[in-house]
Design a protein around this motif. Structure first.
Motif, PDB file in Angstrom:
ATOM      1  N   GLY A  63      11.491  -8.127   5.443  1.00  0.00           N
ATOM      2  CA  GLY A  63      11.151  -9.450   4.918  1.00  0.00           C
ATOM      3  C   GLY A  63      12.110 -10.511   5.426  1.00  0.00           C
ATOM      4  N   LEU A  64      13.387 -10.167   5.462  1.00  0.00           N
ATOM      5  CA  LEU A  64      14.419 -11.087   5.951  1.00  0.00           C
ATOM      6  C   LEU A  64      14.163 -11.451   7.413  1.00  0.00           C
ATOM      7  CD1 LEU A  64      17.195 -12.270   4.868  1.00  0.00           C
ATOM      8  CD2 LEU A  64      18.264 -10.385   6.096  1.00  0.00           C
ATOM      9  N   ALA A  65      13.883 -10.431   8.226  1.00  0.00           N
ATOM     10  CA  ALA A  65      13.691 -10.662   9.663  1.00  0.00           C
ATOM     11  C   ALA A  65      12.422 -11.454   9.948  1.00  0.00           C
ATOM     12  CB  ALA A  65      13.641  -9.320  10.392  1.00  0.00           C
ATOM     13  N   LEU A  66      11.338 -11.155   9.237  1.00  0.00           N
ATOM     14  CA  LEU A  66      10.076 -11.831   9.508  1.00  0.00           C
ATOM     15  C   LEU A  66      10.088 -13.297   9.077  1.00  0.00           C
ATOM     16  CD1 LEU A  66       7.431  -9.078   8.638  1.00  0.00           C
ATOM     17  CD2 LEU A  66       8.112  -9.932  10.893  1.00  0.00           C
ATOM     18  N   SER A  67      11.052 -13.668   8.244  1.00  0.00           N
ATOM     19  CA  SER A  67      11.156 -15.086   7.869  1.00  0.00           C
ATOM     20  C   SER A  67      12.185 -15.802   8.723  1.00  0.00           C
ATOM     21  CB  SER A  67      11.507 -15.229   6.389  1.00  0.00           C
ATOM     22  OG  SER A  67      12.765 -14.629   6.088  1.00  0.00           O
ATOM     23  N   ALA A 107       0.813  -1.224   0.000  1.00  0.00           N
ATOM     24  CA  ALA A 107       0.000   0.000   0.000  1.00  0.00           C
ATOM     25  C   ALA A 107       0.841   1.266   0.000  1.00  0.00           C
ATOM     26  CB  ALA A 107      -0.939   0.004   1.207  1.00  0.00           C
ATOM     27  N   THR A 108       2.164   1.143   0.078  1.00  0.00           N
ATOM     28  CA  THR A 108       3.037   2.309   0.064  1.00  0.00           C
ATOM     29  C   THR A 108       3.121   2.881  -1.351  1.00  0.00           C
ATOM     30  OG1 THR A 108       5.018   0.964  -0.331  1.00  0.00           O
ATOM     31  CG2 THR A 108       4.404   1.378   1.964  1.00  0.00           C
ATOM     32  N   PRO A 109       3.569   4.129  -1.496  1.00  0.00           N
ATOM     33  CA  PRO A 109       3.658   4.734  -2.838  1.00  0.00           C
ATOM     34  C   PRO A 109       4.482   3.908  -3.824  1.00  0.00           C
ATOM     35  CG  PRO A 109       3.905   6.422  -1.157  1.00  0.00           C
ATOM     36  CD  PRO A 109       3.891   5.113  -0.443  1.00  0.00           C
ATOM     37  N   GLN A 110       5.516   3.240  -3.343  1.00  0.00           N
ATOM     38  CA  GLN A 110       6.330   2.375  -4.200  1.00  0.00           C
ATOM     39  C   GLN A 110       5.986   0.908  -3.945  1.00  0.00           C
ATOM     40  OE1 GLN A 110      10.277   4.123  -3.008  1.00  0.00           O
ATOM     41  NE2 GLN A 110      10.559   4.307  -5.222  1.00  0.00           N
ATOM     42  N   GLY A 111       4.692   0.613  -3.955  1.00  0.00           N
ATOM     43  CA  GLY A 111       4.220  -0.710  -3.584  1.00  0.00           C
ATOM     44  C   GLY A 111       4.810  -1.839  -4.411  1.00  0.00           C
ATOM     45  N   ARG A 112       4.907  -1.640  -5.724  1.00  0.00           N
ATOM     46  CA  ARG A 112       5.432  -2.703  -6.581  1.00  0.00           C
ATOM     47  C   ARG A 112       6.887  -3.031  -6.225  1.00  0.00           C
ATOM     48  NH1 ARG A 112       3.799  -4.641 -11.673  1.00  0.00           N
ATOM     49  NH2 ARG A 112       2.102  -3.116 -11.606  1.00  0.00           N
ATOM     50  N   LEU A 113       7.711  -1.994  -6.083  1.00  0.00           N
ATOM     51  CA  LEU A 113       9.113  -2.205  -5.741  1.00  0.00           C
ATOM     52  C   LEU A 113       9.253  -2.755  -4.325  1.00  0.00           C
ATOM     53  CD1 LEU A 113      12.185  -1.862  -6.149  1.00  0.00           C
ATOM     54  CD2 LEU A 113      11.924   0.512  -5.370  1.00  0.00           C
ATOM     55  N   ASN A 114       8.571  -2.119  -3.371  1.00  0.00           N
ATOM     56  CA  ASN A 114       8.705  -2.540  -1.982  1.00  0.00           C
ATOM     57  C   ASN A 114       8.170  -3.951  -1.757  1.00  0.00           C
ATOM     58  OD1 ASN A 114       9.929  -0.191  -1.181  1.00  0.00           O
ATOM     59  ND2 ASN A 114       8.037   0.807  -0.539  1.00  0.00           N
ATOM     60  N   GLY A 115       7.056  -4.281  -2.420  1.00  0.00           N
ATOM     61  CA  GLY A 115       6.513  -5.626  -2.280  1.00  0.00           C
ATOM     62  C   GLY A 115       7.474  -6.679  -2.809  1.00  0.00           C
ATOM     63  N   SER A 116       8.121  -6.364  -3.927  1.00  0.00           N
ATOM     64  CA  SER A 116       9.099  -7.299  -4.499  1.00  0.00           C
ATOM     65  C   SER A 116      10.315  -7.447  -3.582  1.00  0.00           C
ATOM     66  CB  SER A 116       9.544  -6.813  -5.875  1.00  0.00           C
ATOM     67  OG  SER A 116       8.447  -6.732  -6.770  1.00  0.00           O
ATOM     68  N   LEU A 117      10.780  -6.330  -3.006  1.00  0.00           N
ATOM     69  CA  LEU A 117      11.927  -6.386  -2.107  1.00  0.00           C
ATOM     70  C   LEU A 117      11.599  -7.142  -0.828  1.00  0.00           C
ATOM     71  CD1 LEU A 117      13.321  -2.753  -2.486  1.00  0.00           C
ATOM     72  CD2 LEU A 117      14.406  -4.868  -3.270  1.00  0.00           C
ATOM     73  N   PHE A 118      10.412  -6.921  -0.294  1.00  0.00           N
ATOM     74  CA  PHE A 118       9.982  -7.649   0.901  1.00  0.00           C
ATOM     75  C   PHE A 118       9.970  -9.146   0.626  1.00  0.00           C
ATOM     76  CE2 PHE A 118       6.923  -9.700   3.629  1.00  0.00           C
ATOM     77  CZ  PHE A 118       7.096  -9.099   4.868  1.00  0.00           C
ATOM     78  N   THR A 119       9.425  -9.525  -0.521  1.00  0.00           N
ATOM     79  CA  THR A 119       9.349 -10.940  -0.887  1.00  0.00           C
ATOM     80  C   THR A 119      10.736 -11.536  -1.072  1.00  0.00           C
ATOM     81  OG1 THR A 119       7.218 -10.545  -1.975  1.00  0.00           O
ATOM     82  CG2 THR A 119       8.376 -12.581  -2.541  1.00  0.00           C
ATOM     83  N   LEU A 120      11.628 -10.794  -1.710  1.00  0.00           N
ATOM     84  CA  LEU A 120      13.001 -11.271  -1.880  1.00  0.00           C
ATOM     85  C   LEU A 120      13.682 -11.458  -0.521  1.00  0.00           C
ATOM     86  CD1 LEU A 120      14.260  -9.167  -4.939  1.00  0.00           C
ATOM     87  CD2 LEU A 120      13.807 -11.629  -4.868  1.00  0.00           C
ATOM     88  N   GLY A 121      13.447 -10.525   0.396  1.00  0.00           N
ATOM     89  CA  GLY A 121      14.002 -10.655   1.736  1.00  0.00           C
ATOM     90  C   GLY A 121      13.471 -11.889   2.447  1.00  0.00           C
ATOM     91  N   TRP A 122      12.176 -12.111   2.303  1.00  0.00           N
ATOM     92  CA  TRP A 122      11.540 -13.299   2.911  1.00  0.00           C
ATOM     93  C   TRP A 122      12.152 -14.586   2.349  1.00  0.00           C
ATOM     94  CZ3 TRP A 122       7.573 -14.337   6.430  1.00  0.00           C
ATOM     95  CH2 TRP A 122       7.029 -15.624   6.386  1.00  0.00           C
ATOM     96  N   LEU A 123      12.254 -14.669   1.022  1.00  0.00           N
ATOM     97  CA  LEU A 123      12.818 -15.854   0.378  1.00  0.00           C
ATOM     98  C   LEU A 123      14.273 -16.062   0.805  1.00  0.00           C
ATOM     99  CD1 LEU A 123      11.397 -15.328  -3.227  1.00  0.00           C
ATOM    100  CD2 LEU A 123      10.702 -17.119  -1.626  1.00  0.00           C
TER     101      LEU A 123
END
Length: 225
Positions: A125-129, A30-46
């Motif tokens: 993302g890294l920390a939450l995983s 939901a942030t202004p850079q949602g597409r980028l931030n969502g992808s980065l969060f997912t990469l951190g999680w993975l």
């Protein structure tokens, strides 16, 4: 490899059902850079799941199984300890669950997600995983199970990759909704966020307890066989 997958699928599903990280990625999207931030969060999680599982595989190596291709004693001891910890966490979560009509309380840092830099989003993302009280023990237990299966290194890596993918479905689903549903994504993700926030404590307590008992049983079975 089939036995390894059978041992880890339930653990991967337990990682995938993570209400708080699901709320977090929806807020990130939901942030202004949602597409980028969502992808980065997912990469951190993975990355978190992959690195934690990879370290466990490297530590266990071929020593996770005995000469008869049965799990080594240390695998049973590890699962027993992780199982006890998860059960204790589950009891603690249940005792501190909201009562009556009390609103669900979310971590205060969630209110600042819209101000997170891309690096912080990746780190979140890294920390939450990898640093999650549920996900970290389950990932360690899954990697130990893979190590104890006695399969070749390539099959161990493939099994860990499958675990990471399945364990990431709870994060990948909101990202896919955001990328492909267009204007409908906001209402769909809003509903998911509200449900996950409302039931976070109860879901986590149940998962801690059930998966903890499973690891306890696995550990005892290995140590007494």
């Amino acid at each position: 490899m089939g036995k390894a997958l059978g041992d880890i699928l339930g653990l991967a599903a337990g990682v995938a059902v993570s209400p708080l990280p699901i709320v977090a990625i929806i807020l990130v999207l939901a942030t202004p850079q949602g597409r980028l931030n969502g992808s980065l969060f997912t990469l951190g999680w993975l990355a978190g799941l992959s690195v934690l599982g990879g370290v466990m595989l490297a530590i266990g190596g071929a020593g996770g199984s005995s000469a008869h291709h049965q799990p080594a004693t240390w695998v049973g001891a590890l699962k027993l300890v992780l199982g006890i910890l998860l059960v204790l966490f589950g009891i603690r979560q249940w005792r501190h669950r909201p009562t009556g009509a009390s609103p669900a309380e979310l971590p205060k840092w969630m209110a600042a997600i819209d101000r997170f830099s891309p690096v912080k989003v990746f780190g979140l993302g890294l920390a939450l995983s990898a640093a999650n009280l549920k996900n970290a023990p389950l990932t360690l237990a899954a990697a130990a199970s893979i190590s104890s299966s006695g399969v070749a290194t390539g099959q161990q890596v493939a099994s860990l990759a499958i675990f990471v993918i399945i364990g990431s479905l709870g994060i990948l689903a909101p990202l896919a909704v955001f990328l492909f549903l267009g204007d409908r994504a906001r209402s769909v993700l809003g509903g998911w966020k509200d449900w996950a926030a409302r039931h976070n404590v109860a879901v986590m307590a149940a998962l801690f307890f059930v998966l903890g008992l499973k690891l306890l049983g696995d550990g005892l079975g290995i140590l007494t066989s």
